[in-house]
Design a protein around this motif. Structure first.
Motif, PDB file in Angstrom:
ATOM      1  N   ARG A  51      -6.722  -2.289   6.432  1.00 39.62           N
ATOM      2  CA  ARG A  51      -5.671  -3.219   6.856  1.00 39.62           C
ATOM      3  C   ARG A  51      -6.220  -4.276   7.793  1.00 39.62           C
ATOM      4  NH1 ARG A  51      -1.129   0.400   9.051  1.00 39.62           N
ATOM      5  NH2 ARG A  51      -0.242  -1.609   9.581  1.00 39.62           N
ATOM      6  N   ILE A  99     -16.740  -0.545  -1.796  1.00 38.24           N
ATOM      7  CA  ILE A  99     -16.670   0.896  -1.552  1.00 38.24           C
ATOM      8  C   ILE A  99     -18.098   1.433  -1.551  1.00 38.24           C
ATOM      9  CG2 ILE A  99     -15.803   3.121  -2.374  1.00 38.24           C
ATOM     10  CD1 ILE A  99     -13.475   1.624  -3.675  1.00 38.24           C
ATOM     11  N   LEU A 135       0.825  -1.211   0.000  1.00 39.98           N
ATOM     12  CA  LEU A 135       0.000   0.000   0.000  1.00 39.98           C
ATOM     13  C   LEU A 135       0.859   1.261   0.000  1.00 39.98           C
ATOM     14  CD1 LEU A 135      -2.816  -0.994   2.526  1.00 39.98           C
ATOM     15  CD2 LEU A 135      -2.872  -1.069   0.011  1.00 39.98           C
ATOM     16  N   GLN A 162      -1.406   4.358  -0.490  1.00 45.00           N
ATOM     17  CA  GLN A 162      -2.773   4.057  -0.083  1.00 45.00           C
ATOM     18  C   GLN A 162      -2.874   3.540   1.349  1.00 45.00           C
ATOM     19  OE1 GLN A 162      -5.560   4.492  -2.295  1.00 45.00           O
ATOM     20  NE2 GLN A 162      -3.916   5.692  -3.204  1.00 45.00           N
ATOM     21  N   ASP A 163      -1.792   3.648   2.130  1.00 49.12           N
ATOM     22  CA  ASP A 163      -1.807   3.045   3.457  1.00 49.12           C
ATOM     23  C   ASP A 163      -2.783   3.696   4.424  1.00 49.12           C
ATOM     24  OD1 ASP A 163       0.167   4.986   2.991  1.00 49.12           O
ATOM     25  OD2 ASP A 163       1.373   4.368   4.692  1.00 49.12           O
ATOM     26  N   ASN A 164      -3.266   4.897   4.151  1.00 54.97           N
ATOM     27  CA  ASN A 164      -4.276   5.511   5.010  1.00 54.97           C
ATOM     28  C   ASN A 164      -5.671   5.426   4.416  1.00 54.97           C
ATOM     29  OD1 ASN A 164      -2.648   6.299   7.196  1.00 54.97           O
ATOM     30  ND2 ASN A 164      -1.833   7.965   5.972  1.00 54.97           N
ATOM     31  N   THR A 165      -5.811   4.770   3.262  1.00 51.02           N
ATOM     32  CA  THR A 165      -7.106   4.625   2.616  1.00 51.02           C
ATOM     33  C   THR A 165      -7.587   3.188   2.649  1.00 51.02           C
ATOM     34  OG1 THR A 165      -6.551   6.430   1.118  1.00 51.02           O
ATOM     35  CG2 THR A 165      -8.363   4.997   0.464  1.00 51.02           C
ATOM     36  N   MET A 166      -6.713   2.262   2.281  1.00 56.87           N
ATOM     37  CA  MET A 166      -7.103   0.863   2.163  1.00 56.87           C
ATOM     38  C   MET A 166      -7.203   0.211   3.536  1.00 56.87           C
ATOM     39  SD  MET A 166      -7.377   0.567  -1.083  1.00 56.87           S
ATOM     40  CE  MET A 166      -7.197  -1.096  -1.663  1.00 56.87           C
ATOM     41  N   TYR A 207     -14.571  -7.054  -0.437  1.00 58.37           N
ATOM     42  CA  TYR A 207     -14.066  -5.697  -0.256  1.00 58.37           C
ATOM     43  C   TYR A 207     -14.923  -4.812  -1.142  1.00 58.37           C
ATOM     44  CZ  TYR A 207     -10.596  -2.019   0.423  1.00 58.37           C
ATOM     45  OH  TYR A 207      -9.963  -0.862   0.796  1.00 58.37           O
ATOM     46  N   GLY A 230     -17.728   6.718  -0.799  1.00 60.06           N
ATOM     47  CA  GLY A 230     -16.300   6.533  -1.017  1.00 60.06           C
ATOM     48  C   GLY A 230     -15.616   5.784   0.118  1.00 60.06           C
ATOM     49  N   GLU A 231     -16.368   5.459   1.166  1.00 65.29           N
ATOM     50  CA  GLU A 231     -15.801   4.744   2.310  1.00 65.29           C
ATOM     51  C   GLU A 231     -15.556   3.276   1.946  1.00 65.29           C
ATOM     52  OE1 GLU A 231     -16.899   3.866   6.982  1.00 65.29           O
ATOM     53  OE2 GLU A 231     -18.396   4.777   5.699  1.00 65.29           O
ATOM     54  N   HIS A 232     -14.366   2.782   2.248  1.00 66.21           N
ATOM     55  CA  HIS A 232     -14.014   1.396   1.984  1.00 66.21           C
ATOM     56  C   HIS A 232     -14.609   0.515   3.082  1.00 66.21           C
ATOM     57  CE1 HIS A 232     -10.621   2.110  -1.003  1.00 66.21           C
ATOM     58  NE2 HIS A 232     -11.149   3.301  -0.748  1.00 66.21           N
TER      59      HIS A 232
END
Length: 141
Positions: free
Chosen positions: A63, A91, A50, A57-61, A89, A95-97
């Motif tokens: 974990r 969205i 990420l 993308q580490d603050n979006t995807m 997975y 836009g929230e994952h």
């Protein structure tokens, strides 16, 4: 020592066909001793992927995600003939994952009864405040 329940991977079929939906009993689950460090390495490799994406993308995807035990049990009880649980997975329109679970039948298809229960995660990481003191997600000093 912790135990990992995992699909037996020493035969050719396990490598080419992840699940046998025709006969769930053929999916050989074995116990393997593991360590928290080995499990953390899985999470670290995902975090590194990420971070390597452009833009990172580490603050979006997601974990990690949390599902309440009660909601998962309710889903299982509503679809007792399902041999699998599939995690999706997605969205949201906002836009929230999100991650959500669905029961899967022996044929490997989504259970589609009118009363089918799907389970949303109740909170996810990030933000890491949703998963405080999680040894698999901790930053290395």
């Amino acid at each position: 020592m912790p135990i990992l329940l995992t699909r037996q991977k020493d035969d050719v079929l396990a490598k080419s066909q992840p699940c046998d939906f025709s006969d769930p009993s053929l999916n050989q689950i074995v116990e393997q001793q593991t360590t928290i460090e080995e499990m953390k390495k899985r999470c670290d490799r995902y975090k590194q992927l990420l971070a390597s994406l452009q833009p990172p993308q580490d603050n979006t995807m997601i974990r990690a995600a949390n599902f309440t035990t009660d909601s998962v049990l309710q889903m299982i009880q509503q679809s007792p003939s399902s041999s699998f649980i599939r995690v999706y997975y997605g969205i949201e329109e906002s836009g929230e994952h999100v991650l959500f679970m669905a029961p899967v039948t022996e044929a490997g298809t989504l259970a589609a009864e009118e009363e089918t229960i799907y389970v949303d995660d109740c909170c996810r990481c990030p933000p890491l405040s949703n998963c405080p003191a999680d040894g698999l997600l901790e930053e290395q000093p």
